[in-house]
Design an enzyme around this catalytic site. Sequence first.
Site, mmCIF file in Angstrom:
data_model
loop_
_atom_site.group_PDB
_atom_site.id
_atom_site.type_symbol
_atom_site.label_atom_id
_atom_site.label_comp_id
_atom_site.label_asym_id
_atom_site.label_seq_id
_atom_site.Cartn_x
_atom_site.Cartn_y
_atom_site.Cartn_z
ATOM 1 N N LYS A 1 0.809 -1.305 -0.081
ATOM 2 C CA LYS A 1 0.056 0.085 -0.022
ATOM 3 C C LYS A 1 0.985 1.283 -0.026
ATOM 4 O O LYS A 1 2.287 1.151 0.494
ATOM 5 C CB LYS A 1 -1.111 0.107 1.085
ATOM 6 C CG LYS A 1 -0.221 0.175 2.548
ATOM 7 C CD LYS A 1 -0.215 1.520 2.968
ATOM 8 C CE LYS A 1 0.489 1.738 4.348
ATOM 9 N NZ LYS A 1 1.798 2.477 4.378
ATOM 10 N N ASP B 1 -2.075 -1.218 9.974
ATOM 11 C CA ASP B 1 -2.214 -1.165 8.517
ATOM 12 C C ASP B 1 -2.824 -2.615 7.793
ATOM 13 O O ASP B 1 -3.355 -2.758 6.887
ATOM 14 C CB ASP B 1 -0.925 -1.107 7.823
ATOM 15 C CG ASP B 1 -0.366 0.347 7.869
ATOM 16 O OD1 ASP B 1 -1.239 1.523 7.862
ATOM 17 O OD2 ASP B 1 0.766 0.549 7.580
HETATM 18 O O1 C5P Z 1 0.503 -0.579 14.018
HETATM 19 P P1 C5P Z 1 2.173 -0.623 14.046
HETATM 20 O O2 C5P Z 1 2.733 -1.788 14.741
HETATM 21 O O3 C5P Z 1 2.161 -0.896 12.265
HETATM 22 O O4 C5P Z 1 2.769 0.610 14.098
HETATM 23 C C1 C5P Z 1 4.004 0.929 14.433
HETATM 24 C C2 C5P Z 1 4.268 2.019 15.262
HETATM 25 O O5 C5P Z 1 4.128 3.127 14.427
HETATM 26 C C3 C5P Z 1 3.887 2.057 16.467
HETATM 27 O O6 C5P Z 1 4.623 1.149 17.536
HETATM 28 C C4 C5P Z 1 3.618 3.279 17.098
HETATM 29 O O7 C5P Z 1 4.795 3.842 17.557
HETATM 30 C C5 C5P Z 1 3.552 4.175 15.664
HETATM 31 N N1 C5P Z 1 2.092 4.448 15.379
HETATM 32 C C6 C5P Z 1 1.526 5.535 16.125
HETATM 33 N N2 C5P Z 1 0.093 5.758 15.618
HETATM 34 C C7 C5P Z 1 -0.605 5.239 14.826
HETATM 35 C C8 C5P Z 1 0.140 3.846 14.003
HETATM 36 C C9 C5P Z 1 1.433 3.740 14.513
HETATM 37 O O8 C5P Z 1 2.082 6.058 17.007
HETATM 38 N N3 C5P Z 1 -1.842 5.178 14.418
#
Ligand code: C5P
Length: 314
Positions: free
Chosen positions: A11, A141
């Site tokens: 994506k 995601d």
């Molecule tokens: O959700 P995911 O593991 O992909 O996110 C990776 C990192 O990105 C999280 O640990 C966080 O630090 C940051 N993040 C965030 N807010 C979001 C998505 C991701 O702060 N909405």
Amino acid sequence: MRSYTLIAPAKINLYLEILGDRQDGYHELAMVLQSIDLADRIDLRSNGTDVIRIHCNHPGVPQDKTNLAYRAATLMIDQFPDAFAQYGGVEIEIDKRIPIAAGLAGGSTNAAAVLVGLDLIWNLGLTQSELQEIAAQLGSDVPFCVAGGTAIATGRGEKLSPLPDLDHLYLILAKYRSLEVSTAWAYSTYRKQFGNTYACNTESAEARSVKVNSGCLVNAIAHKDNAKIGECLYNDLEKVVLRAYPQVLQLREAFQRTGVLGTMMSGSGPTVFALTESLPQAQQIQTEVENAIANPDLDFWIAQFSPNGIRVAN
Ligand code: C5P
């Protein structure tokens, strides 16, 4: 059938606005996400044992419990112990084509493929929204990757509203092979530098997120106005990543100097993409940027917008 091959598309973020902090430590976001036809292939096979095994042809991808695809299988085992008892564990083979740590959701889309594949192998008959609810436990995601296409994503990124398909646009993607950016670093750096602009609580951030529905990009998508789509690309994380990585800024500027509809960094980067209306234009722009930067560490891909999320290979 006890084995499936799944296509797991990458994506890009056409829009990423950081609205504020959430009580769970994440950020409240307003995004527009788009699937592209640059995709990994995932072979899933019941192995009749009680273990999950993961194999990948890319040396940078972990082949153990830390891989998000492995965690997706563990989560399905936790949720559906009877199916696990009946069918056993699974071999997960990842043919990695999406660059890693690139802002293209490569790990998330692999995890989404494991959820969709185990639903099929275990005959669970889950709906797309049931799969997305499980997906949200794995990463922000992952729910989008299940359904794919073009969508507004709010909350942590897991609340989705589909938008009309834009499958005719082409894009050129470019990434320095040796450069990886941590998503957690990008968000925490943004918080340090721009935390004073955050909405004061989750409710007011959510109220602000509604505005994306009437914003420039969503209007341009509704009218299939490609020039406007190019102009309305936006990503708050560019403010921290382009400053910390001057070579990504240079790449972004090189694309900007060509006749593209628009150019932007995807997600937390460091991949930069640029939009065009035809394949010959995309090839011409790749050549121009290659000549302008002339760095053997720079990889390019040409891809097209895709209306698909995870699907079974023919
Ligand atoms: O959700 P995911 O593991 O992909 O996110 C990776 C990192 O990105 C999280 O640990 C966080 O630090 C940051 N993040 C965030 N807010 C979001 C998505 C991701 O702060 N909405």
